[in-house]
Scaffold this motif. Structure first.
Motif, PDB file in Angstrom:
ATOM      1  N   MET A 156       0.760  -1.227  -0.040  1.00  0.00           N
ATOM      2  CA  MET A 156       0.121   0.143  -0.221  1.00  0.00           C
ATOM      3  C   MET A 156       0.805   1.229  -0.072  1.00  0.00           C
ATOM      4  SD  MET A 156      -3.361  -0.674   0.040  1.00  0.00           S
ATOM      5  CE  MET A 156      -4.014  -2.154  -0.115  1.00  0.00           C
TER       6      MET A 156
ATOM      7  N   ALA B  79       0.059  -3.461  -4.774  1.00  0.00           N
ATOM      8  CA  ALA B  79      -0.783  -4.134  -3.568  1.00  0.00           C
ATOM      9  C   ALA B  79      -1.442  -5.524  -4.338  1.00  0.00           C
ATOM     10  CB  ALA B  79      -1.732  -3.281  -3.074  1.00  0.00           C
ATOM     11  N   TRP B  80      -1.913  -5.346  -5.538  1.00  0.00           N
ATOM     12  CA  TRP B  80      -2.606  -6.332  -6.003  1.00  0.00           C
ATOM     13  C   TRP B  80      -1.872  -7.634  -6.304  1.00  0.00           C
ATOM     14  CZ3 TRP B  80      -2.108  -8.187 -11.028  1.00  0.00           C
ATOM     15  CH2 TRP B  80      -1.404  -7.173 -12.007  1.00  0.00           C
TER      16      TRP B  80
ATOM     17  N   ALA C 154      -1.068  -9.154  -3.156  1.00  0.00           N
ATOM     18  CA  ALA C 154      -2.413  -9.872  -2.683  1.00  0.00           C
ATOM     19  C   ALA C 154      -2.332 -11.271  -3.469  1.00  0.00           C
ATOM     20  CB  ALA C 154      -3.734  -9.146  -2.884  1.00  0.00           C
ATOM     21  N   ARG C 155      -1.996 -11.143  -4.653  1.00  0.00           N
ATOM     22  CA  ARG C 155      -2.337 -12.478  -5.754  1.00  0.00           C
ATOM     23  C   ARG C 155      -1.169 -13.493  -5.106  1.00  0.00           C
ATOM     24  NH1 ARG C 155      -3.994 -10.701 -11.624  1.00  0.00           N
ATOM     25  NH2 ARG C 155      -5.949  -9.326 -10.862  1.00  0.00           N
TER      26      ARG C 155
ATOM     27  N   ARG D 272      -5.305  -8.768   3.925  1.00  0.00           N
ATOM     28  CA  ARG D 272      -4.987  -8.131   5.185  1.00  0.00           C
ATOM     29  C   ARG D 272      -6.417  -7.298   5.491  1.00  0.00           C
ATOM     30  NH1 ARG D 272      -2.290  -2.253   4.550  1.00  0.00           N
ATOM     31  NH2 ARG D 272      -3.503  -2.061   6.724  1.00  0.00           N
TER      32      ARG D 272
ATOM     33  N   ALA E 234     -17.273 -10.536  -3.687  1.00  0.00           N
ATOM     34  CA  ALA E 234     -16.148  -9.708  -4.059  1.00  0.00           C
ATOM     35  C   ALA E 234     -14.656  -9.983  -3.881  1.00  0.00           C
ATOM     36  CB  ALA E 234     -16.507  -8.115  -3.784  1.00  0.00           C
ATOM     37  N   ALA E 235     -14.452 -10.675  -2.611  1.00  0.00           N
ATOM     38  CA  ALA E 235     -13.308 -10.899  -2.291  1.00  0.00           C
ATOM     39  C   ALA E 235     -12.627 -12.291  -3.111  1.00  0.00           C
ATOM     40  CB  ALA E 235     -13.427 -11.316  -0.800  1.00  0.00           C
TER      41      ALA E 235
ATOM     42  N   VAL F 180     -13.253 -12.732  -6.514  1.00  0.00           N
ATOM     43  CA  VAL F 180     -13.130 -12.352  -7.811  1.00  0.00           C
ATOM     44  C   VAL F 180     -11.915 -12.995  -8.725  1.00  0.00           C
ATOM     45  CG1 VAL F 180     -14.994 -10.717  -7.909  1.00  0.00           C
ATOM     46  CG2 VAL F 180     -12.554  -9.946  -7.637  1.00  0.00           C
ATOM     47  N   GLU F 181     -10.661 -12.801  -7.866  1.00  0.00           N
ATOM     48  CA  GLU F 181      -9.541 -13.469  -8.335  1.00  0.00           C
ATOM     49  C   GLU F 181      -9.232 -14.877  -7.833  1.00  0.00           C
ATOM     50  OE1 GLU F 181      -8.302 -11.404 -10.505  1.00  0.00           O
ATOM     51  OE2 GLU F 181      -9.583  -9.565 -10.144  1.00  0.00           O
ATOM     52  N   GLY F 182      -9.944 -15.496  -7.513  1.00  0.00           N
ATOM     53  CA  GLY F 182      -9.850 -16.989  -7.175  1.00  0.00           C
ATOM     54  C   GLY F 182     -10.716 -17.764  -7.528  1.00  0.00           C
TER      55      GLY F 182
ATOM     56  N   ARG G 287     -13.835 -11.577   4.588  1.00  0.00           N
ATOM     57  CA  ARG G 287     -13.365 -11.527   3.177  1.00  0.00           C
ATOM     58  C   ARG G 287     -11.857 -12.132   2.986  1.00  0.00           C
ATOM     59  NH1 ARG G 287     -14.620  -5.264   1.778  1.00  0.00           N
ATOM     60  NH2 ARG G 287     -12.421  -5.165   2.565  1.00  0.00           N
TER      61      ARG G 287
ATOM     62  N   ARG H 212     -10.242 -15.714   0.537  1.00  0.00           N
ATOM     63  CA  ARG H 212      -9.340 -15.833  -0.360  1.00  0.00           C
ATOM     64  C   ARG H 212      -8.244 -17.002  -0.078  1.00  0.00           C
ATOM     65  NH1 ARG H 212      -6.038 -11.215  -0.514  1.00  0.00           N
ATOM     66  NH2 ARG H 212      -5.242 -12.319  -2.088  1.00  0.00           N
TER      67      ARG H 212
END
Lengths: 247, 323
Positions: A63, A83-84, A87-88, A93, A112-113, A115-117, A158, A162
C-alpha cells in the motif's frame, strides 16, 4: 539477506522482512525492521500509537512504497510490487478502520473477495464463512448497516474467502463486544489450523496472550523487543516504551 | 454465476418483458412526432446507461463522454460520405473500435487520477476533441457534415430499441452477475481494499471506461444517421455529457434501471419545453435545479421511490465528496 538466516530459510518462510525503512519527510516511521514469521505462526505486533505498526503493514502489503528493504512472501520476493500483485501472491490483510464495500450486501462483499480466485465455488464458500462468523442472518443487509463488530467480522470473512498464506490483521478486535471477540478468536484459530500464518497488530493484551506465539514490540519505527508474552511483559525496555514509565 | 434471481430481480425482468412488448407494438399506436420523442428516450436511456458504468459502478465522474458520442457520429458521418460510401451498419463497429481505442489510451493515464482531477481531465479531453472537429477538414469543420438521408422513423425507432435493450440486458448481466461487476463495485466502494484483494483496479477502470465509450459511440453513430446532419457542437457539446450525468443522478446512480427512468423523465421534460416554448434555452437552468433538488432531497434517485427500490446507499454523497 535477512540477518542471521541463510537463503534457504528466507525462501521457505511464509513471510520474511529484511531491513524495511520508510520515511515521511523528516520523520522515520519504520527504521530497519527485520522479521521472519514461520509457517502457521501467529506473531503479535504491539507498541504505542505512532510506533510504525500500521505503516509496517502498509509496506508489507504494497500500500506504501518502501524506501529501503526487501519482503519475501511464501518463498518469492515481492519487494516493490503493487498491492494487487502482492495480494495475488498470497497475502491478505484487514485495515484498522474496516474497509468494507458499503453499497453492496454482506454476501456480495464476500463474493467480491473471491473474484481473483475460485469464482465458481465462491457462493458455497461464502455460505461457510457467513456461518463460521455467525453473520448469516445479516447476509443480505448492506455492509454499511452492520454494527462495528460485525464489520470487523465481515472484513475478516473477506480475508477467509481468499484462502491466503499470510494474513495481516490490524486491530481486528478493537472495541468489539466480547461475543464478537470470541467469534473472531475462534475463527482465527480455525484459519490458522487450516495453514495460514498471521501477523497481528493488537492493543488487546488478553487477545495477544491468547493467540500469539510470540510478540515483537515496536517503538519509534524500530523493533525494541521480541519474545513470548511473558518475556515481553517482564521487559523493562518494553514497559518504558509502551507505558512511558517503569512498572 | 452467482446466485439465483432475487425477487426484485425477477420483478425487474417481468417488468422488462412487459415493457418490451409495449415498446414493440407502440409505433402502431402513436403519431410520427411522438415516435420521434420515444426514439430519443431510447437513445438517451442507452447513453445514460453507458455513463452509469463509469459514474455509477466505477465511481468516476466523467465529463468527457460527449467526445465518444462525437467519435461515433463522425466515424459514421465520414465513412458514409459519397466518395467512401460505406454502408451504415458497417460503420457501427468501426465507430466502436475507434472510441474504445481512444478511451483505452486516455483512460490509462486519467483513471489513475481521482475525484475532480479525473473530471477535469475528461472534460479537457472532450473540449480538445471538439476543437479538433472544428478545425479539421475531414469533419467539415463548423459547417458540419450531411449524411445520406434515410427518412424511415420506424427503422431508427427499432434500431434504437434493439440497441438500447441489448445494452441494458448486457450491462445488467455484466455488472450484476460476473466477476467484472464485482470488481467494479469493489473498487468504487473502497479502492485500496479492492487492491488488497488482488484486483488490478487500474485495468478494471480502463476496461469500464472503454466499454462505456464503445456504447456511447454506438449511439452517436445511430444518431448521426438519424438526424442526417452533424456539426461539432451538436455531437460533441458538453450539454450531451451534462444530460447523461443528470439523467443518471435523477434515475438512480449505480443502479441498472435508474438511468432509463431518469432518461425518460428528463427527455420528456426537454421535449415538452421545446414544444411549448419553441426552444430549450431554459432547459439548462432546469438541469441545474434538478441536480440541486436531487442532492438535497433524493440522493438515491427516482428509482428509490419504487417498490423494492434500494435502501440508503451513499453513492451520490461518496461521488460528491470525491469532488
Amino acid at each position: 539477506m535477512y540477518a542471521g538466516a541463510d537463503s534457504q530459510t528466507v525462501r521457505h518462510s511464509p513471510l520474511v522482512l529484511e531491513g524495511l525503512v520508510k520515511h515521511f519527510g523528516g520523520v522515520t516511521a519504520v527504521a530497519g525492521v527485520d522479521l521472519e514469521v514461520e509457517s502457521c505462526e501467529v506473531v503479535g505486533v504491539i507498541g504505542p500509537n505512532g510506533s510504525g505498526k500500521s505503516t509496517l503493514f502498509n509496506l508489507i502489503s504494497g500500500m506504501l512504497p518502501m524506501d529501503e528493504g526487501r519482503v519475501w512472501l511464501v518463498g518469492k520476493e515481492v519487494t516493490g510490487r503493487s498491492a494487487w500483485r502482492i495480494a495475488r501472491a498470497g497475502l491478505a490483510r484487514t485495515f484498522q478502520i474496516p474497509s468494507l464495500f458499503d453499497n453492496i450486501s454482506v454476501r456480495d462483499n464476500l463474493l467480491a473477495a473471491a473474484v481473483e480466485g475460485d469464482w465458481k465455488g465462491a457462493p458455497r464458500r461464502a455460505g461457510e464463512v457467513l456461518e463460521m462468523l455467525e453473520i448469516s442472518h445479516v447476509a443480505d443487509n448492506l455492509a454499511s448497516e452492520l454494527s462495528g463488530g460485525q464489520q470487523k467480522l465481515l472484513e475478516f470473512g473477506r480475508v477467509c474467502m481468499r484462502d491466503p498464506s499470510v494474513i495481516l490483521l490490524d486491530e481486528a478486535t478493537a472495541g468489539v463486544h466480547p461475543n464478537i471477540r470470541r467469534i473472531m478468536l475462534e475463527a482465527i484459530r480455525r484459519v490458522r489450523e487450516a495453514g495460514a500464518t498471521f501477523l497481528v497488530i493488537e492493543h488487546d493484551m488478553e487477545m495477544v496472550r491468547e493467540i500469539c506465539d510470540r510478540i515483537i514490540v515496536m517503538d519509534a519505527g524500530q523493533v525494541v523487543a521480541k519474545g513470548s508474552f511473558d518475556e515481553i511483559a517482564d521487559n523493562v525496555e518494553v514497559q518504558r516504551a509502551y507505558l512511558g514509565r517503569q512498572r | 454465476m452467482v446466485s439465483k434471481l432475487s425477487r426484485p430481480q425477477l420483478a425487474s425482468l417481468l417488468a422488462l418483458f412487459a415493457g418490451m412488448v409495449v415498446l414493440a407494438v407502440l409505433p402502431a399506436y402513436i403519431d410520427p412526432y411522438s415516435l420521434r420523442i420515444v426514439t430519443g428516450v431510447l437513445m438517451w436511456a442507452g447513453l445514460a446507461c453507458a455513463w452509469n458504468i463509469v459514474g455509477g459502478y466505477a465511481g468516476y465522474i466523467s465529463f468527457g463522454h460527449s467526445a465518444f458520442f462525437g467519435i461515433g457520429a463522425y466515424v459514421t458521418g465520414i465513412l458514409m460520405q459519397r466518395d467512401l460510401g460505406i454502408p451504415f451498419l458497417a460503420t457501427l463497429p468501426l465507430g466502436i473500435l475507434v472510441a474504445v481505442g481512444v478511451a483505452a489510451a486516455i483512460g490509462g493515464p486519467t483513471m489513475r487520477l481521482r475525484g475532480a482531477y479525473f473530471a477535469i481531465a475528461t472534460w479537457a479531453f472532450a473540449e480538445m476533441l471538439m476543437q479538433m472537429a472544428i478545425v479539421l477538414d475531414i469533419t467539415g469543420g463548423t459547417a458540419g457534415l450531411s449524411l445520406p438521408a434515410y427518412l424511415n422513423e420506424f427503422f431508427f425507432y427499432y434500431t434504437m430499441l434493439i440497441v438500447a435493450l441489448g445494452v441494458y440486458l448486457g450491462t445488467w448481466y455484466l455488472l450484476e452477475r460476473t466477476r467484472f461487476g464485482y470488481r467494479l463495485k469493489a473498487l468504487r466502494d473502497h479502492e485500496p481494499a479492492a487492491e488488497a484483494m488482488g484486483i488490478h483496479t487500474t485495468r478494471v477502470k480502463v476496461q469500464a471506461f472503454a466499454l462505456s465509450a464503445g456504447i456511447t459511440s454506438l449511439f452517436g453513430s445511430i444518431y448521426a444517421y438519424w438526424v442526417t446532419f452533424i456539426d461539432p457542437r451538436s455531437v460533441m457539446g458538453p450539454e450531451i455529457t451534462d444530460q447523461m450525468v443528470v439523467m443518471v443522478l435523477l434515475g438512480g446512480l449505480g443502479t441498472v434501471w435508474g438511468p432509463a427512468l431518469g432518461a425518460t423523465v428528463l427527455w420528456l421534460i426537454n421535449r415538452y419545453i421545446w414544444s411549448e416554448l419553441g426552444d430549450t434555452a431554459i432547459y439548462l437552468p432546469i438541469l441545474g435545479l434538478i441536480i440541486a433538488l436531487i442532492v438535497l432531497f433524493l440522493p438515491n434517485g427516482l428509482i428509490s421511490l419504487l417498490p423494492g427500490g434500494r435502501r440508503g446507499h451513499g453513492l451520490l454523497g461518496r461521488l460528491l465528496r470525491k469532488l
